[in-house]
Every structure is written in structure tokens, then in C-alpha cells.
Design a protein around this motif. Structure first.
Motif, mmCIF file in Angstrom:
data_model
loop_
_atom_site.group_PDB
_atom_site.id
_atom_site.type_symbol
_atom_site.label_atom_id
_atom_site.label_comp_id
_atom_site.label_asym_id
_atom_site.label_seq_id
_atom_site.Cartn_x
_atom_site.Cartn_y
_atom_site.Cartn_z
ATOM 1 N N PRO A 1 1.666 9.846 4.387
ATOM 2 C CA PRO A 1 1.343 8.994 3.242
ATOM 3 C C PRO A 1 0.208 7.871 3.758
ATOM 4 C CG PRO A 1 3.904 9.311 3.412
ATOM 5 C CD PRO A 1 3.244 9.932 4.245
ATOM 6 N N LEU A 2 0.327 7.816 4.950
ATOM 7 C CA LEU A 2 -0.715 6.784 5.716
ATOM 8 C C LEU A 2 -2.169 7.681 5.768
ATOM 9 C CD1 LEU A 2 1.148 4.842 8.423
ATOM 10 C CD2 LEU A 2 0.057 3.908 6.608
ATOM 11 N N LEU B 1 0.753 -1.241 -0.029
ATOM 12 C CA LEU B 1 0.074 -0.013 -0.095
ATOM 13 C C LEU B 1 0.855 1.254 -0.031
ATOM 14 C CD1 LEU B 1 -2.710 -0.226 -0.275
ATOM 15 C CD2 LEU B 1 -3.104 0.295 2.326
ATOM 16 N N SER B 2 1.776 1.403 0.898
ATOM 17 C CA SER B 2 2.747 2.605 1.176
ATOM 18 C C SER B 2 4.251 1.889 1.046
ATOM 19 C CB SER B 2 2.252 3.514 2.143
ATOM 20 O OG SER B 2 2.660 2.915 3.363
ATOM 21 N N ALA C 1 -7.662 0.781 -5.117
ATOM 22 C CA ALA C 1 -6.896 2.117 -4.893
ATOM 23 C C ALA C 1 -7.875 3.293 -5.113
ATOM 24 C CB ALA C 1 -5.863 1.949 -6.143
ATOM 25 N N THR D 1 -3.347 7.344 2.251
ATOM 26 C CA THR D 1 -3.798 6.159 2.083
ATOM 27 C C THR D 1 -5.385 6.132 2.386
ATOM 28 O OG1 THR D 1 -1.633 5.343 2.108
ATOM 29 C CG2 THR D 1 -3.287 3.798 2.316
ATOM 30 N N LEU E 1 -0.432 9.165 -4.528
ATOM 31 C CA LEU E 1 0.627 9.077 -3.743
ATOM 32 C C LEU E 1 1.658 8.253 -4.519
ATOM 33 C CD1 LEU E 1 1.737 9.126 -1.229
ATOM 34 C CD2 LEU E 1 0.656 7.362 -0.294
ATOM 35 N N TRP F 1 -6.311 8.864 -4.039
ATOM 36 C CA TRP F 1 -5.303 9.462 -3.475
ATOM 37 C C TRP F 1 -4.170 8.320 -3.368
ATOM 38 C CZ3 TRP F 1 -10.082 10.660 -1.739
ATOM 39 C CH2 TRP F 1 -10.314 12.115 -1.768
ATOM 40 N N ARG F 2 -4.415 7.181 -3.279
ATOM 41 C CA ARG F 2 -3.410 6.075 -3.349
ATOM 42 C C ARG F 2 -2.534 6.305 -4.670
ATOM 43 N NH1 ARG F 2 -6.360 0.892 -0.420
ATOM 44 N NH2 ARG F 2 -7.034 2.300 1.532
#
Lengths: 224, 224
Positions: free
Chosen positions: A121-122, A29-30, B162, A125, B169, B165-166
DNA sequence: CGACAACGTATCGATCCGATATATCGAGTG
DNA sequence: CACTCGATATATCGGATCGATACGTTGTCG
């Protein structure tokens, strides 16, 4: 506060998961890799605080999502394994689910912190879990933070002791910050014209599967 | 290993300093703020390990730099204060100096680690302490690390779950990594045509006061 | 069937950091 | 002069984090 809490609660708000799977998802995810040395203690703490709850391992009982590994063989194998696991004792595989208290805590974490750089970033997400107003608030706060940092970098003395690398570093940092700033500005503009919050942390069981990709990212051909 | 160790030893290799001053310099030098909760334990540990040594507070004894407050009255006042401090107990103000063992450890730290992202800016800050070959090695390693990370980001699945924003990012991360990569490439090219190492960690007591600014840094003045 | 990799949970030691306590000093300020 | 206030300065505590490591299970491949 805790970075790990945000990651764990965010993921669990979408689906019940166990520790090992949580880490894998997070890596996808990140870029944020949460080590097991952080993850398992965090899960214990969150359980103690009532934010998460160990649930039955429902892997295979009807509505379970079962991540889809990609390979057919892998899936059926996992399925049979899951059945056997329920039957025999099988070490661990504690599957956690989020509670109402956990959802409240998630909403809190999604808005408040921002001290740690890895937090943003979280937050992005899981930004879709917030109503529009909350989204804008977070983005604006990040913007302010970046602007402040940029000002600090540009105000740095850079005296006669500065080597070429120190100069290059300062210049690059300033440039990166300026670029991040512009990017966040783009996100803010995009958030304003956002259609509607598909799901919020308050509205509990909404699967939020219909999130449209939409046109994104302020383009970017000018680089290179 | 430790980020703090690198920062402390790097600064002390240039000049004897006490804890509080170390933190201030560090804030100016790079954005890395080392908290006191890290700094003082680190100093204790380094002293225990023999990498640094508490030296006499020479504030006022002849060759001491004594930051120069600008005002005459201020300076004499500071001088008399310093005398009084030596005479009476006066809480703390432990001034540390680097030892040969510390210099060896610094050389080690300057080359090896790179696991933490905050390490690279520090390595750059003190890159002039290494011979040319070491500089190139560090830069190349950073380059490889960035390339690997970029590949990982681009290989991320980005499935149907997704959100916008994902996606944004991921795109931004990829772009940032690509830019950092290009920047490091520039540094590598610049390091190759570097004139000569002015001072290295091996050559011990060299004051290194004559570090020439050199022709530098893709120019600067464009800001503000 | 036996080695091996992947899965999975868990803990330890070292470290890191924010908050906080403590203490001294110089500069006001009434 | 007494008083406060902010900068200087060192130090510690609790909670969080992480890398390493241990240990057990399950499936795979030769």
C-alpha cells in the motif's frame, strides 16, 4: 527494508514536515499507523544516515504550503503561533526535509522490498514518483507474490482435524487472494496506458500538482 | 497479547509438540508463519511462566502418535533412532506440553486481544475450544472492528493531491473491508445454529480426538 | 485563571523477526 | 567407506517495531 523509512521519505519528498504531522498524514493517506515509538527513532536514524536533514521551521515565510486546516480561525491561529514559535525558543518542532541521498534511498525502497504486506500500500501511495517501467515492475512483483500465496493456500492439506472455521478461513483467504490478484491485474493494465510520468524521484523539485484523477479502478458493480 | 503465545498454546492444547514441529503445523494451519526467532524465545518465556512444560520425548513408548512415515523400514529405523537418542545425549528435541495455567492463558488469549490483524485468523483456528457464547463474542467484536475501519476509510479526505493509485487503493480497501464484513456476518449466523461445543478449554484432559467435521463451509470442490 | 484537550518530542521495555550458528541424521554417490 | 547434501532441530544476535508513558507547550472554554 524498513517500512517506516519508506513512509517518511515518501512524505518528505512532497513537503517538509515534522514528526507529529508526518504521523497524521500517514494515517490519512493509508491505513498504516506508524507509532511514535517507531517514527522518532526512525527520523533520528535517517538524519544520522544523511537521508533527511533538519531544516528551519519556515512556517509562514512566503512559499510555505501550510496544509490548510479547513477552518479560517484555525489557520490564522496556527500562523500567529508559528510566528511566536520562531521568536521564542519553544520546545522542539523539528521540521525535516529530504536530501538527495534520501531521494536515492526512497527510489531504492520503492522498488526493492515487498516482504512485508504493509509495504505494498505504501509503494502504491508513492508509485507516481517512479517512471512507468518501475511502476509495472512493482505491480508485477506483487502479482507474482499474490499468485504464489494463493497456490500455497489451495495446496493446504485440510485434513480430518479441520473444524468448520478452519475450512471457512481457508476458503475466505483463497477468495480474498484471488480478488486481490484480479485487482492488481487491473492496475497493471491501467499502468500500461498511463500517459506519462509526471514526476520521478530523480527529477527533484517538481511539485507534481497536476496529477489527473483519470478513470480508475476497473469498476465494481457486480458485488453485493 | 502475544500472537505467538496464542498459536503455541492452541497447538499444544491438541497435542504435545516440539518447536520445529510447531512451526510446520502452524504453516499448514494458517498462513501465519512464526519465525524461529519468535518461537523459541516464546517457548522459553511460556515455560518460565509455567504455561507450558517440557515433557519426556515419548517418541516410541506405546501410545505415541509417531506420524507414520509410510514405510515399514523407515518406521523401525525411526524407532531405533529414537531409542538411541534417549540413550545418548542427542541434541535437543525438547517436547512441550500445555499446563493448566497454559490452558487458562489460552482461554484468555482466545477472547481478549484482536488488536493485531493476524490474531483473528488464529482465533478462528482455535474457536472450537470456546463455548458458543465466547465464539459469538469474538465474531461480534471482529465485526465491530471491521465496521469501524470501513467507516474510517470511507471518511478519508481524498483531496486533490490524490493520485489514481491512491484512489484505487482506497476503493479497494473499502471493498475488501465490506466483503470481510459480510463474511463475518455469515460466520455469526452459522455460529448461532451451531449444535454444541464439542470441547472447551476448561474441560482439561479431553483428547478431543472426535471432533466431527460436521456439515460445513459453503461447500468447497469448485477450485482448480 | 485554572482545568483540560490538543499538539509535539522523546524514551523504555518487551517483543518480533531475518539471518545466522550449530549439530545430528538419512540418503545418496563415487 | 568417506563425502556431501538436505532435512531436522534448537538457539541467539542485532535491528526494528510498538504500546505505554513522560514531559512540555499552546489554545480553549467555563
Amino acid at each position: 527494508m524498513s517500512l517506516t523509512d519508506l513512509a517518511v521519505l515518501g512524505l518528505l519528498s512532497e513537503q517538509d514536515l515534522h514528526g507529529y504531522e508526518l504521523q497524521k498524514r500517514l494515517a490519512d493517506l493509508s491505513g498504516t499507523r506508524v507509532s511514535f515509538g517507531s517514527l522518532y527513532p526512525a527520523l533520528s536514524r535517517l538524519e544520522r544516515e544523511g537521508a533527511v536533514r533538519a531544516v528551519d521551521d519556515v512556517t509562514g515565510t512566503g512559499t510555505a504550503p501550510l496544509p490548510a486546516t479547513g477552518s479560517l480561525a484555525g489557520e490564522t491561529a496556527a500562523f500567529r503561533a508559528a510566528l511566536r514559535q520562531v521568536r521564542r525558543g519553544r520546545r522542539g518542532r523539528k521540521v525535516y526535509g529530504i536530501t538527495d541521498a534520501g531521494r536515492a534511498r526512497l527510489a531504492e525502497l520503492l522498488e526493492a522490498p515487498a516482504d512485508d504486506d504493509r509495504a505494498f500500500p505504501l509503494q502504491l501511495t508513492f508509485l507516481h514518483l517512479l517512471p512507468t517501467s518501475g511502476r509495472t515492475r512493482i505491480l508485477e512483483r506483487r502479482r507474482a507474490q499474490l499468485a504464489e500465496r494463493l497456490a500455497a493456500v489451495e495446496a493446504r492439506p485440510l485434513d480430518r482435524t479441520a473444524t468448520r472455521w478452519r475450512r471457512a478461513l481457508a476458503a475466505h483467504e483463497a477468495e480474498s487472494l484471488a480478488r486481490d490478484l484480479a485487482w492488481v491485474d487491473g492496475l497493471i493494465a491501467g499502468a500500461a496506458e498511463s500517459p506519462e510520468p509526471a514526476a520521478s524521484v530523480e527529477s527533484a523539485t517538481e511539485p507534481a500538482g497536476a496529477v489527473r484523477p483519470d478513470t480508475v479502478t476497473t469498476n465494481g458493480g457486480t458485488t453485493a
